[in-house]
Design an enzyme around this catalytic site. Structure first.
Site, PDB file in Angstrom:
ATOM      1  N   ILE A 281      14.672  89.246  22.881  1.00  0.00           N
ATOM      2  CA  ILE A 281      14.795  88.044  22.050  1.00  0.00           C
ATOM      3  C   ILE A 281      15.468  88.329  20.701  1.00  0.00           C
ATOM      4  CG2 ILE A 281      12.557  88.115  20.844  1.00  0.00           C
ATOM      5  CD1 ILE A 281      12.300  85.081  21.650  1.00  0.00           C
TER       6      ILE A 281
ATOM      7  N   GLY B  55       4.799  95.336  19.965  1.00  0.00           N
ATOM      8  CA  GLY B  55       5.405  94.384  20.901  1.00  0.00           C
ATOM      9  C   GLY B  55       6.603  93.662  20.318  1.00  0.00           C
ATOM     10  N   VAL B  56       6.709  92.386  20.642  1.00  0.00           N
ATOM     11  CA  VAL B  56       7.860  91.593  20.204  1.00  0.00           C
ATOM     12  C   VAL B  56       7.841  91.426  18.678  1.00  0.00           C
ATOM     13  CG1 VAL B  56       6.828  89.299  20.586  1.00  0.00           C
ATOM     14  CG2 VAL B  56       9.292  89.610  20.806  1.00  0.00           C
ATOM     15  N   ASP B  57       6.667  91.375  18.092  1.00  0.00           N
ATOM     16  CA  ASP B  57       6.518  91.266  16.637  1.00  0.00           C
ATOM     17  C   ASP B  57       7.182  92.467  15.946  1.00  0.00           C
ATOM     18  OD1 ASP B  57       5.610  90.415  14.155  1.00  0.00           O
ATOM     19  OD2 ASP B  57       3.484  90.757  14.572  1.00  0.00           O
TER      20      ASP B  57
ATOM     21  N   GLY C  81       1.069  89.884  26.364  1.00  0.00           N
ATOM     22  CA  GLY C  81       1.177  91.333  26.203  1.00  0.00           C
ATOM     23  C   GLY C  81      -0.170  91.889  25.764  1.00  0.00           C
ATOM     24  N   VAL C  82      -0.215  92.375  24.556  1.00  0.00           N
ATOM     25  CA  VAL C  82      -1.433  92.973  23.982  1.00  0.00           C
ATOM     26  C   VAL C  82      -2.615  91.995  24.016  1.00  0.00           C
ATOM     27  CG1 VAL C  82      -2.402  93.850  21.802  1.00  0.00           C
ATOM     28  CG2 VAL C  82      -0.113  94.508  22.489  1.00  0.00           C
TER      29      VAL C  82
HETATM   30  N1  AR6 Z   1      11.993  90.334  23.512  1.00  0.00           N
HETATM   31  C1  AR6 Z   1      11.297  89.500  24.304  1.00  0.00           C
HETATM   32  N2  AR6 Z   1      10.033  89.751  24.712  1.00  0.00           N
HETATM   33  C2  AR6 Z   1       9.465  90.903  24.295  1.00  0.00           C
HETATM   34  C3  AR6 Z   1      10.120  91.833  23.455  1.00  0.00           C
HETATM   35  C4  AR6 Z   1      11.451  91.514  23.060  1.00  0.00           C
HETATM   36  N3  AR6 Z   1      12.166  92.320  22.263  1.00  0.00           N
HETATM   37  N4  AR6 Z   1       9.260  92.873  23.231  1.00  0.00           N
HETATM   38  C5  AR6 Z   1       8.129  92.614  23.918  1.00  0.00           C
HETATM   39  N5  AR6 Z   1       8.252  91.430  24.559  1.00  0.00           N
HETATM   40  P1  AR6 Z   1       3.198  91.054  22.788  1.00  0.00           P
HETATM   41  P2  AR6 Z   1       1.002  89.101  22.333  1.00  0.00           P
HETATM   42  C6  AR6 Z   1       7.292  90.733  25.429  1.00  0.00           C
HETATM   43  O1  AR6 Z   1       2.203  92.130  23.046  1.00  0.00           O
HETATM   44  O2  AR6 Z   1       0.417  89.379  23.665  1.00  0.00           O
HETATM   45  C7  AR6 Z   1       1.626  92.334  18.312  1.00  0.00           C
HETATM   46  O3  AR6 Z   1       1.164  93.573  17.879  1.00  0.00           O
HETATM   47  C8  AR6 Z   1       6.165  91.512  26.065  1.00  0.00           C
HETATM   48  O4  AR6 Z   1       6.632  92.279  27.179  1.00  0.00           O
HETATM   49  O5  AR6 Z   1       4.365  91.345  21.932  1.00  0.00           O
HETATM   50  O6  AR6 Z   1       1.133  87.686  21.883  1.00  0.00           O
HETATM   51  C9  AR6 Z   1       1.321  91.227  17.301  1.00  0.00           C
HETATM   52  O7  AR6 Z   1       1.389  91.672  15.975  1.00  0.00           O
HETATM   53  C10 AR6 Z   1       5.245  90.377  26.488  1.00  0.00           C
HETATM   54  O8  AR6 Z   1       5.718  89.806  27.713  1.00  0.00           O
HETATM   55  O9  AR6 Z   1       2.479  89.733  22.114  1.00  0.00           O
HETATM   56  C11 AR6 Z   1      -0.062  90.801  17.687  1.00  0.00           C
HETATM   57  O10 AR6 Z   1      -1.043  91.637  17.093  1.00  0.00           O
HETATM   58  C12 AR6 Z   1       5.432  89.347  25.382  1.00  0.00           C
HETATM   59  O11 AR6 Z   1       6.605  89.749  24.668  1.00  0.00           O
HETATM   60  C13 AR6 Z   1      -0.083  90.991  19.188  1.00  0.00           C
HETATM   61  O12 AR6 Z   1       0.911  91.982  19.481  1.00  0.00           O
HETATM   62  C14 AR6 Z   1       4.277  89.256  24.402  1.00  0.00           C
HETATM   63  O13 AR6 Z   1       3.702  90.530  24.204  1.00  0.00           O
HETATM   64  C15 AR6 Z   1       0.308  89.728  19.919  1.00  0.00           C
HETATM   65  O14 AR6 Z   1       0.125  89.902  21.291  1.00  0.00           O
END
Ligand code: AR6
Length: 168
Positions: free
Chosen positions: A10, A31-33, A118-119
């Site tokens: 993204i 993760g994405v953040d 994700g997480v």
């Molecule tokens: N582009 C698109 N999707 C992505 C990317 C990317 N570059 N990187 C990861 N994903 P998560 P949550 C996907 O864990 O479950 C953070 O630490 C990933 O594979 O990022 O909402 C925050 O600070 C998954 O399918 O978010 C919060 O503490 C999706 O994004 C916590 O994680 C969401 O995974 C939020 O957890």
């Protein structure tokens, strides 16, 4: 269809707004953040600090800085706790609040990651159904938002959103 499901990163999307699956501090994470903060550069964290957090299910907007996207809409999704803590309604609220903010900022194109799957361990199939339902409903009444892309990081996630869209 003005809702598209794609596999990708993204942080590379040149849209009006990308959504960040954040936490309630809005101060970054993994993760994405983490990927969004790395790609946007340190000014994003500076602007986020001034927002003083965000409640689960709500959303706040910043500029995109070094990202190709103009804005980042930060939304803390619910942490899955077995389904008894209003997780489904809170996840639906994330999608609605983000789209409402995009609409207020006159965005035409918006990209979402798979919030909470994700997480935060929200069950993927259920999350995909909620996301597709809320985005499709919003697009029927939106004045500015014309195209929404669900950007799935892996094949399993893309398959779940493809299925949810096919069943919609
Ligand atoms: N582009 C698109 N999707 C992505 C990317 C990317 N570059 N990187 C990861 N994903 P998560 P949550 C996907 O864990 O479950 C953070 O630490 C990933 O594979 O990022 O909402 C925050 O600070 C998954 O399918 O978010 C919060 O503490 C999706 O994004 C916590 O994680 C969401 O995974 C939020 O957890």
């Amino acid at each position: 269809m003005n809702l598209q499901i794609e596999q990708g990163d993204i942080t590379t999307y040149a849209v009006d707004a990308i959504v960040n699956a954040a936490n309630t501090t809005l101060l970054g994470g993994g993760g994405v953040d983490g990927a969004i903060h790395r790609a946007a550069g340190p000014q994003l964290l500076t602007e986020c600090r001034a927002l003083h957090g965000c409640r689960t299910g709500q959303a706040k907007l910043t500029k995109g800085y070094r990202l190709p996207a103009k804005y980042v809409i930060h939304t803390p999704g619910p942490i899955w706790q077995g389904g008894t803590a209003e997780e489904e309604e809170l996840l639906a609220s994330c999608y609605r609040c983000c789209l409402q903010l995009a609409e207020e900022k006159k965005c035409r194109t918006v990209a979402f990651p798979s919030i909470s799957t994700g997480v935060y361990h929200f069950p993927l199939e259920c999350a995909a159904k909620i996301a597709v339902r809320e985005i499709a409903a919003f697009l029927q009444t939106a004045a500015c938002v014309q195209k929404v892309t669900m950007v799935c990081f892996d094949g399993r996630t893309k398959a779940a959103y493809d299925n949810a869209l096919a069943e919609q």
